[in-house]
Design a protein around this motif. Structure first.
Motif, PDB file in Angstrom:
ATOM      1  N   ILE A 136       0.843  -1.189   0.000  1.00 22.79           N
ATOM      2  CA  ILE A 136       0.000   0.000   0.000  1.00 22.79           C
ATOM      3  C   ILE A 136       0.882   1.245   0.000  1.00 22.79           C
ATOM      4  N   CYS A 137       0.464   2.249  -0.761  1.00 27.35           N
ATOM      5  CA  CYS A 137       1.148   3.541  -0.807  1.00 27.35           C
ATOM      6  C   CYS A 137       0.087   4.634  -0.794  1.00 27.35           C
ATOM      7  N   ILE A 138       0.200   5.584   0.120  1.00 31.81           N
ATOM      8  CA  ILE A 138      -0.755   6.688   0.224  1.00 31.81           C
ATOM      9  C   ILE A 138       0.019   8.001   0.257  1.00 31.81           C
ATOM     10  N   GLU A 139      -0.383   8.963  -0.571  1.00 31.72           N
ATOM     11  CA  GLU A 139       0.197  10.299  -0.458  1.00 31.72           C
ATOM     12  C   GLU A 139      -0.406  10.975   0.771  1.00 31.72           C
ATOM     13  N   THR A 140       0.450  11.495   1.633  1.00 31.38           N
ATOM     14  CA  THR A 140       0.012  12.105   2.890  1.00 31.38           C
ATOM     15  C   THR A 140       0.075  13.620   2.772  1.00 31.38           C
ATOM     16  N   LEU A 141       1.230  14.205   3.014  1.00 35.75           N
ATOM     17  CA  LEU A 141       1.475  15.601   2.706  1.00 35.75           C
ATOM     18  C   LEU A 141       1.871  15.680   1.235  1.00 35.75           C
ATOM     19  N   PRO A 142       1.734  16.832   0.596  1.00 35.46           N
ATOM     20  CA  PRO A 142       2.041  16.906  -0.840  1.00 35.46           C
ATOM     21  C   PRO A 142       3.454  16.416  -1.160  1.00 35.46           C
ATOM     22  N   GLY A 143       3.526  15.394  -2.028  1.00 35.23           N
ATOM     23  CA  GLY A 143       4.812  14.844  -2.430  1.00 35.23           C
ATOM     24  C   GLY A 143       5.418  13.854  -1.466  1.00 35.23           C
ATOM     25  N   GLU A 144       4.713  13.540  -0.372  1.00 27.29           N
ATOM     26  CA  GLU A 144       5.222  12.595   0.623  1.00 27.29           C
ATOM     27  C   GLU A 144       4.259  11.421   0.746  1.00 27.29           C
ATOM     28  N   HIS A 145       4.810  10.239   1.041  1.00 28.10           N
ATOM     29  CA  HIS A 145       3.998   9.022   0.997  1.00 28.10           C
ATOM     30  C   HIS A 145       4.267   8.105   2.183  1.00 28.10           C
ATOM     31  N   ILE A 146       3.248   7.323   2.511  1.00 29.93           N
ATOM     32  CA  ILE A 146       3.413   6.140   3.365  1.00 29.93           C
ATOM     33  C   ILE A 146       3.635   4.957   2.434  1.00 29.93           C
ATOM     34  N   PHE A 147       4.613   4.113   2.784  1.00 29.99           N
ATOM     35  CA  PHE A 147       4.816   2.847   2.075  1.00 29.99           C
ATOM     36  C   PHE A 147       4.680   1.727   3.101  1.00 29.99           C
ATOM     37  N   GLY A 148       3.782   0.793   2.836  1.00 28.80           N
ATOM     38  CA  GLY A 148       3.563  -0.256   3.819  1.00 28.80           C
ATOM     39  C   GLY A 148       3.070  -1.554   3.218  1.00 28.80           C
ATOM     40  N   SER A 149       2.690  -2.473   4.114  1.00 28.63           N
ATOM     41  CA  SER A 149       2.193  -3.800   3.732  1.00 28.63           C
ATOM     42  C   SER A 149       0.967  -4.125   4.559  1.00 28.63           C
ATOM     43  N   ILE A 150      -0.003  -4.766   3.909  1.00 27.00           N
ATOM     44  CA  ILE A 150      -1.213  -5.225   4.591  1.00 27.00           C
ATOM     45  C   ILE A 150      -1.226  -6.744   4.576  1.00 27.00           C
ATOM     46  N   TYR A 151      -1.245  -7.356   5.747  1.00 24.31           N
ATOM     47  CA  TYR A 151      -1.332  -8.808   5.905  1.00 24.31           C
ATOM     48  C   TYR A 151      -2.773  -9.126   6.330  1.00 24.31           C
ATOM     49  N   THR A 152      -3.476  -9.927   5.542  1.00 22.01           N
ATOM     50  CA  THR A 152      -4.896 -10.164   5.768  1.00 22.01           C
ATOM     51  C   THR A 152      -5.184 -11.656   5.891  1.00 22.01           C
ATOM     52  N   PRO A 153      -5.967 -12.072   6.889  1.00 18.62           N
ATOM     53  CA  PRO A 153      -6.353 -13.490   6.988  1.00 18.62           C
ATOM     54  C   PRO A 153      -7.218 -13.898   5.797  1.00 18.62           C
ATOM     55  N   THR A 154      -7.119 -15.156   5.413  1.00 18.60           N
ATOM     56  CA  THR A 154      -8.003 -15.658   4.347  1.00 18.60           C
ATOM     57  C   THR A 154      -9.317 -16.174   4.917  1.00 18.60           C
ATOM     58  N   SER A 155      -9.426 -16.249   6.233  1.00 18.12           N
ATOM     59  CA  SER A 155     -10.669 -16.702   6.866  1.00 18.12           C
ATOM     60  C   SER A 155     -11.753 -15.643   6.711  1.00 18.12           C
ATOM     61  N   LYS A 156     -13.000 -16.068   6.759  1.00 16.52           N
ATOM     62  CA  LYS A 156     -14.140 -15.176   6.580  1.00 16.52           C
ATOM     63  C   LYS A 156     -14.487 -14.469   7.889  1.00 16.52           C
ATOM     64  N   GLY A 157     -15.338 -13.446   7.764  1.00 15.84           N
ATOM     65  CA  GLY A 157     -15.841 -12.756   8.937  1.00 15.84           C
ATOM     66  C   GLY A 157     -15.049 -11.510   9.277  1.00 15.84           C
ATOM     67  N   LYS A 158     -15.406 -10.877  10.387  1.00 16.78           N
ATOM     68  CA  LYS A 158     -14.716  -9.681  10.841  1.00 16.78           C
ATOM     69  C   LYS A 158     -13.458 -10.058  11.614  1.00 16.78           C
ATOM     70  N   HIS A 159     -12.420  -9.272  11.413  1.00 17.66           N
ATOM     71  CA  HIS A 159     -11.119  -9.574  12.006  1.00 17.66           C
ATOM     72  C   HIS A 159     -10.633  -8.439  12.894  1.00 17.66           C
ATOM     73  N   ALA A 160      -9.746  -8.772  13.795  1.00 15.28           N
ATOM     74  CA  ALA A 160      -9.014  -7.749  14.525  1.00 15.28           C
ATOM     75  C   ALA A 160      -8.108  -6.999  13.544  1.00 15.28           C
ATOM     76  N   LEU A 161      -7.771  -5.780  13.890  1.00 15.63           N
ATOM     77  CA  LEU A 161      -6.836  -4.973  13.099  1.00 15.63           C
ATOM     78  C   LEU A 161      -5.697  -4.534  14.014  1.00 15.63           C
ATOM     79  N   ILE A 162      -4.440  -4.759  13.579  1.00 15.42           N
ATOM     80  CA  ILE A 162      -3.283  -4.371  14.370  1.00 15.42           C
ATOM     81  C   ILE A 162      -2.374  -3.482  13.521  1.00 15.42           C
ATOM     82  N   ILE A 163      -2.157  -2.249  13.983  1.00 18.63           N
ATOM     83  CA  ILE A 163      -1.210  -1.334  13.338  1.00 18.63           C
ATOM     84  C   ILE A 163       0.160  -1.601  13.950  1.00 18.63           C
ATOM     85  N   CYS A 164       1.176  -1.803  13.097  1.00 18.39           N
ATOM     86  CA  CYS A 164       2.476  -2.300  13.561  1.00 18.39           C
ATOM     87  C   CYS A 164       3.608  -1.352  13.155  1.00 18.39           C
TER      88      CYS A 164
END
Length: 399
Positions: A136-164
Motif C-alpha cells: 500500500i502507498c498513500i500520499e500524505t502531505l504533498p509529495g510525501e507518501h506512506i509505504f507499507g504492507s497489509i497482511y490479511t487473513p483468508t478466513s471469513k468474517g470480521k477480524h481484529a486490526l493491528i497497526i504495527c
C-alpha cells in the motif's frame, strides 16, 4: 581520570574529547566512598554523563536529553505517583497530558495539512498459507507518501486490526522476523499493517535524513492515517472492538504514542522499549518535546493513558527495559488498579535475552493477542509464513 581509575579500580572509556580540558579543584571532587558520585562531580562540569557498562567499566559520553539513569526514572515515577491517588485525580492529569502532548507533537497541524481524498496505490494481492499480502502507498502531505504492507487473513468474517509501527532493527519492515510476526498474526485472524520509518525503506528517497524531529510526528501521523484508511476502506472486514498496536524498540515507542493519541485502539503490546529513564534514542521517538508536557512526563505515564485497556509490556535484561519488573510495571499496575483492572496490564520479562525481536518476544505477543483478541491458536505456526524478498514488498512509485 587516570587517578580515578587507579583509586577505584575501574576502567573508563570515552565517547567525548577530553584534550585540553581542565577541571578546577579536581581533587576535591573525588568522593572516596563512591565512584559514581565522583564521576557525577567531574562530568557535570563539562556537561558530560557517565554510564556503567559490564564489570567495572564506565563510559563517559555527552549529555543526552532523552537518556537518564535508572535511579532518575525511579524518582520520576515516585513524583508522578504523588500527583494522583485515585481515578479522578489520575484522569484530570491524563486529560491535561493528552492535550499538551498533542500540541507539542504538532500532530493536529500535520493531519490538517494532509492531502484530502487521495486514493491509495495498491499492488496485486499475493496469496499464501492462510493469509495474503498487499503493498500500500498513500500520499500524505504533498509529495510525501506512506509505504507499507497489509497482511490479511483468508478466513471469513470480521477480524481484529493491528497497526504495527517499525523500530530501527536492520532492514525495517522487510526483515524476516517482521514478516514472521505479521504473517503469523494474520494467519490467526488479525489484519496487520506495517509501514516504513521516515527516510527508511522506500521513503528514504523522499527525505534527506531520518535523524530529525520531523520524523517523530510524521511516523505517528502515518500510523493514524493507515488506521483511518483501513477503517474507511476495509471496515466490513474489521471488528472495531479489536484494534491493536504492536511494535518493538522504536516501534514500541510509537505503539505507546499511538495509544495515547487515538481512543480507537483497544489493546497494545509495546516490546523492548518501555522505560521511565529513556525516552527513545532517536529523534523519531523523542525529537518533539512531548516529555515536557504537563510539567514533565515519561513513556510509562504516556502508556498509562491507555488504562484500563489490555496491555502487554515485553522486557529483557539486555537493554534499558531491565528495570521494568521492579519499576515501571508496578507503576502501571497502580494506574490500572484505579479501574479495578490491575490484571489487564501484563509484563513478560526475559532476563537472559537482549534487545531484539526474537522468538520468545514474538511468542509473548502471539499469546497476548490470542487472549485479548480471541485469535485462532491452531494457526500459530511461523514456519507457514512465506518470507518475501524486499523487492516484492516495494511499490516502486517512480517506475
Amino acid at each position: 581520570m587516570k587517578d580515578v581509575e587507579k583509586r577505584f579500580n575501574v576502567r573508563l572509556k570515552y565517547n567525548v574529547d577530553t584534550v585540553g580540558k581542565r577541571l578546577p579543584h579536581a581533587d576535591f571532587r573525588i568522593r572516596p566512598y563512591s565512584i559514581e558520585e565522583t564521576l557525577d562531580n567531574i562530568c557535570k562540569y563539562f556537561d558530560f554523563n557517565w554510564w556503567k557498562q559490564s564489570g567495572n567499566t564506565y563510559k563517559i559520553k555527552p549529555y543526552e536529553y532523552m537518556r537518564r539513569h535508572t535511579e532518575d526514572g525511579q524518582k520520576m515515577l515516585t513524583w508522578l505517583s504523588s500527583l494522583y491517588n485515585n481515578k479522578e485525580e489520575w484522569e484530570a492529569r491524563r486529560d491535561t497530558l493528552r492535550r499538551e502532548m498533542r500540541q507539542r507533537l504538532q500532530i493536529d497541524e500535520y493531519l490538517d495539512s494532509c492531502v484530502k481524498g487521495k486514493k491509495a496505490i495498491l499492488s496485486k494481492i499475493r496469496k499464501y498459507d492462510g493469509y495474503t499480502v498487499q503493498n500500500i502507498c498513500i500520499e500524505t502531505l504533498p509529495g510525501e507518501h506512506i509505504f507499507g504492507s497489509i497482511y490479511t487473513p483468508t478466513s471469513k468474517g470480521k477480524h481484529a486490526l493491528i497497526i504495527c509501527p517499525n523500530g530501527h532493527f536492520y532492514d525495517g519492515r522487510y526483515r524476516k522476523d517482521q514478516q514472521q510476526r505479521l504473517g503469523t498474526l494474520a494467519r490467526m485472524g488479525a489484519i496487520c499493517v506495517d509501514f516504513d520509518l521516515y527516510a527508511w525503506g522506500e521513503s528514504e528517497a523522499e527525505y534527506p535524513t531520518h535523524q530529525t524531529d520531523r520524523a517523530h510526528v510524521i511516523q505517528a501521523m502515518n500510523g493514524l492515517i493507515l488506521l483511518d484508511w483501513m477503517i474507511e476502506n476495509r471496515g466490513k472486514q474489521i471488528d472495531m472492538t479489536r484494534i491493536g498496536a504492536n511494535g518493538g524498540s522504536g516501534g514500541g515507542t510509537h505503539t505507546v504514542l499511538l495509544t495515547a493519541l487515538d481512543p480507537r485502539f483497544t489493546a497494545a503490546a509495546p516490546t523492548v522499549n518501555l522505560a521511565s529513564h529513556f525516552d527513545g534514542g532517536c529523534p523519531c521517538e523523542s525529537g518533539k518535546p512531548i516529555h515536557l508536557s504537563a510539567g514533565g512526563t515519561c513513556n510509562p505515564e504516556l502508556l498509562a493513558m491507555f488504562a484500563p485497556n489490555p496491555v502487554l509490556v515485553v522486557s529483557d535484561d539486555g537493554d534499558w527495559t531491565a528495570s521494568v519488573p521492579e519499576l515501571e510495571y508496578p507503576y502501571l499496575q497502580r494506574i490500572w488498579g484505579f479501574y479495578g483492572k490491575k490484571d489487564a496490564v501484563r509484563n513478560v520479562h526475559l532476563p537472559k535475552e537482549r534487545h531484539d525481536y526474537g522468538p520468545n518476544k514474538r511468542k509473548a505477543n502471539y499469546e497476548f493477542f490470542i487472549d485479548v483478541f480471541n485469535l485462532d491458536r491452531s494457526k500459530l505456526d511461523e514456519s507457514k509464513v512465506t518470507i518475501e524478498p524486499k523487492e516484492m514488498m516495494m511499490t516502486n512509485l517512480k517506475k
